[in-house]
Design a protein around this motif. Structure first.
Motif, PDB file in Angstrom:
ATOM      1  N   GLU A   1      32.072  39.864 -74.030  1.00 23.25           N
ATOM      2  CA  GLU A   1      31.249  39.423 -75.147  1.00 23.25           C
ATOM      3  C   GLU A   1      32.106  38.801 -76.263  1.00 23.25           C
ATOM      4  O   GLU A   1      31.778  37.742 -76.798  1.00 23.25           O
ATOM      5  N   GLU A   2      33.220  39.461 -76.589  1.00 26.41           N
ATOM      6  CA  GLU A   2      34.102  38.958 -77.662  1.00 26.41           C
ATOM      7  C   GLU A   2      34.697  37.608 -77.256  1.00 26.41           C
ATOM      8  O   GLU A   2      34.869  36.716 -78.082  1.00 26.41           O
ATOM      9  N   GLU A   3      35.025  37.477 -75.985  1.00 27.93           N
ATOM     10  CA  GLU A   3      35.608  36.214 -75.509  1.00 27.93           C
ATOM     11  C   GLU A   3      34.595  35.077 -75.656  1.00 27.93           C
ATOM     12  O   GLU A   3      34.929  33.976 -76.081  1.00 27.93           O
ATOM     13  N   LEU A   4      33.350  35.381 -75.313  1.00 25.41           N
ATOM     14  CA  LEU A   4      32.304  34.362 -75.395  1.00 25.41           C
ATOM     15  C   LEU A   4      32.093  33.915 -76.846  1.00 25.41           C
ATOM     16  O   LEU A   4      31.883  32.727 -77.118  1.00 25.41           O
ATOM     17  N   GLU A   5      32.170  34.860 -77.776  1.00 26.97           N
ATOM     18  CA  GLU A   5      32.029  34.509 -79.200  1.00 26.97           C
ATOM     19  C   GLU A   5      33.143  33.545 -79.613  1.00 26.97           C
ATOM     20  O   GLU A   5      32.894  32.545 -80.288  1.00 26.97           O
ATOM     21  N   VAL A   6      34.368  33.835 -79.194  1.00 25.58           N
ATOM     22  CA  VAL A   6      35.513  32.970 -79.531  1.00 25.58           C
ATOM     23  C   VAL A   6      35.313  31.590 -78.904  1.00 25.58           C
ATOM     24  O   VAL A   6      35.508  30.552 -79.550  1.00 25.58           O
ATOM     25  N   ILE A   7      34.886  31.565 -77.654  1.00 25.38           N
ATOM     26  CA  ILE A   7      34.694  30.296 -76.932  1.00 25.38           C
ATOM     27  C   ILE A   7      33.651  29.427 -77.644  1.00 25.38           C
ATOM     28  O   ILE A   7      33.847  28.223 -77.833  1.00 25.38           O
ATOM     29  N   LYS A   8      32.553  30.040 -78.050  1.00 19.81           N
ATOM     30  CA  LYS A   8      31.489  29.270 -78.727  1.00 19.81           C
ATOM     31  C   LYS A   8      32.004  28.678 -80.032  1.00 19.81           C
ATOM     32  O   LYS A   8      31.799  27.498 -80.324  1.00 19.81           O
ATOM     33  N   GLU A   9      32.701  29.514 -80.801  1.00 21.42           N
ATOM     34  CA  GLU A   9      33.235  29.050 -82.082  1.00 21.42           C
ATOM     35  C   GLU A   9      34.227  27.891 -81.863  1.00 21.42           C
ATOM     36  O   GLU A   9      34.164  26.866 -82.541  1.00 21.42           O
ATOM     37  N   LEU A  10      35.117  28.062 -80.890  1.00 25.39           N
ATOM     38  CA  LEU A  10      36.112  27.017 -80.617  1.00 25.39           C
ATOM     39  C   LEU A  10      35.433  25.729 -80.149  1.00 25.39           C
ATOM     40  O   LEU A  10      35.824  24.633 -80.556  1.00 25.39           O
ATOM     41  N   ALA A  11      34.398  25.847 -79.323  1.00 25.44           N
ATOM     42  CA  ALA A  11      33.736  24.651 -78.779  1.00 25.44           C
ATOM     43  C   ALA A  11      33.147  23.798 -79.914  1.00 25.44           C
ATOM     44  O   ALA A  11      33.281  22.566 -79.913  1.00 25.44           O
ATOM     45  N   PHE A  12      32.505  24.454 -80.895  1.00 24.45           N
ATOM     46  CA  PHE A  12      31.944  23.687 -82.020  1.00 24.45           C
ATOM     47  C   PHE A  12      33.049  23.079 -82.888  1.00 24.45           C
ATOM     48  O   PHE A  12      32.926  21.938 -83.342  1.00 24.45           O
ATOM     49  N   GLU A  13      34.135  23.844 -83.087  1.00 19.98           N
ATOM     50  CA  GLU A  13      35.259  23.314 -83.881  1.00 19.98           C
ATOM     51  C   GLU A  13      35.879  22.105 -83.180  1.00 19.98           C
ATOM     52  O   GLU A  13      36.187  21.096 -83.810  1.00 19.98           O
ATOM     53  N   ILE A  14      36.065  22.224 -81.872  1.00 21.26           N
ATOM     54  CA  ILE A  14      36.662  21.132 -81.089  1.00 21.26           C
ATOM     55  C   ILE A  14      35.777  19.891 -81.202  1.00 21.26           C
ATOM     56  O   ILE A  14      36.264  18.778 -81.405  1.00 21.26           O
TER      57      ILE A  14
END
Ligand code: TMP
Ligand code: ASP
Length: 236
Positions: free
Chosen positions: A145-158
């Motif tokens: 779950e924590e990994e998915l949160e990081v991935i989502k945040e990074l995807a929008f930043e990217i």
């Protein structure tokens, strides 16, 4: 750093071990496939173009604080990267309707989306990379779950970093696919794989000409020129 043993050969890249267990070399190939490998071909000098294009994007993202696997480009087609345990989820970000989204929602290609749309696909060739949601990811334990949160945040930043950079080059970033992985040495999430005309839709901002792999997928011609044009604009 030398390429040692071939560990894996994919549709567009080969992976080699190095003397350092934590680092691998990615060799970009000229081979191109589409529709789950049903359509096969070669795009002259694609390996060279994509190695350089992807390195430019990854360096840009690193400058903006995004953790990526990039260490350095070694030569025309070889790039040294951190070894990651790839999370088997393809993360697609879309700004403009095209491809499978245009079809799924019955939108005309080119329709601007009110906000960026994030999608997940299960990276499994045998299943044809089906679209999945966060509940599928949890129940199949594809990512924590924590990994998915990081991935989502990074995807929008990217997306924000890439859109700003590409707008200046007269390129519309229609959509793109990302892959993330965990570095087992520090347990952190890094952006992996590549960012290139193979994995993105790029349209000329003025003419809306397609400058990406859709030229190969849809037999539009001038495929090599599109990759070359993207590299030229990125370096301008
Ligand atoms: P789609 O519209 O076909 O779902 O594609 C969305 C984006 O993802 C597009 O920029 C191309 C990229 N993509 C890949 O990188 N690999 C794939 O296997 C597919 C289907 C799409
Ligand atoms: N690379 C994928 C394949 O060969 C699909 C695509 O990029 O269209 O299946």
């Amino acid at each position: 750093m030398e390429k040692l043993k071939k560990l894996y050969e994919g549709k567009a890249k080969k992976i080699y071990s190095t003397e350092d267990d934590d680092k691998i070399v990615v060799e970009y190939k000229d081979d191109a496939t589409a529709f789950d490998g049903q359509k096969k071909g070669q795009i002259t000098e694609k390996g060279k173009f994509n190695a350089e294009i992807s390195t430019i994007f990854f360096e840009l993202l690193e400058e903006h604080g995004i953790p990526t696997h990039l260490i350095k480009q070694l030569n025309e087609v070889d790039v040294l990267v951190k070894k990651l345990e790839i999370i088997p989820v393809e993360v697609v970000m879309r700004n403009i309707a095209a491809g499978s989204l245009a079809e799924r929602l019955g939108l005309e290609e080119g329709t601007e989306l009110d906000q960026p749309v994030l999608e997940f696909y299960y990276k499994d060739d045998d299943l044809g990379d089906p679209m999945i949601n966060e509940y599928h990811i949890q129940t199949e334990e594809l990512a924590k779950e924590e990994e998915l949160e990081v991935i989502k945040e990074l995807a929008f930043e990217i997306n924000e970093v890439l859109v700003e950079f590409l707008t200046d080059k007269d390129i519309d970033l229609v959509d793109f696919k990302l892959e993330f992985g965990v570095d087992v040495t520090d347990g952190k999430i890094y952006l992996g794989d590549e960012i290139s005309p193979d994995t993105c839709r790029f349209w000329d901002s003025k003419t809306k000409k397609k400058l990406d792999k859709d030229r190969f997928r849809r037999d539009l011609g001038e495929v090599e020129n599109a990759y070359q044009e993207i590299l030229k604009r990125l370096k301008s």
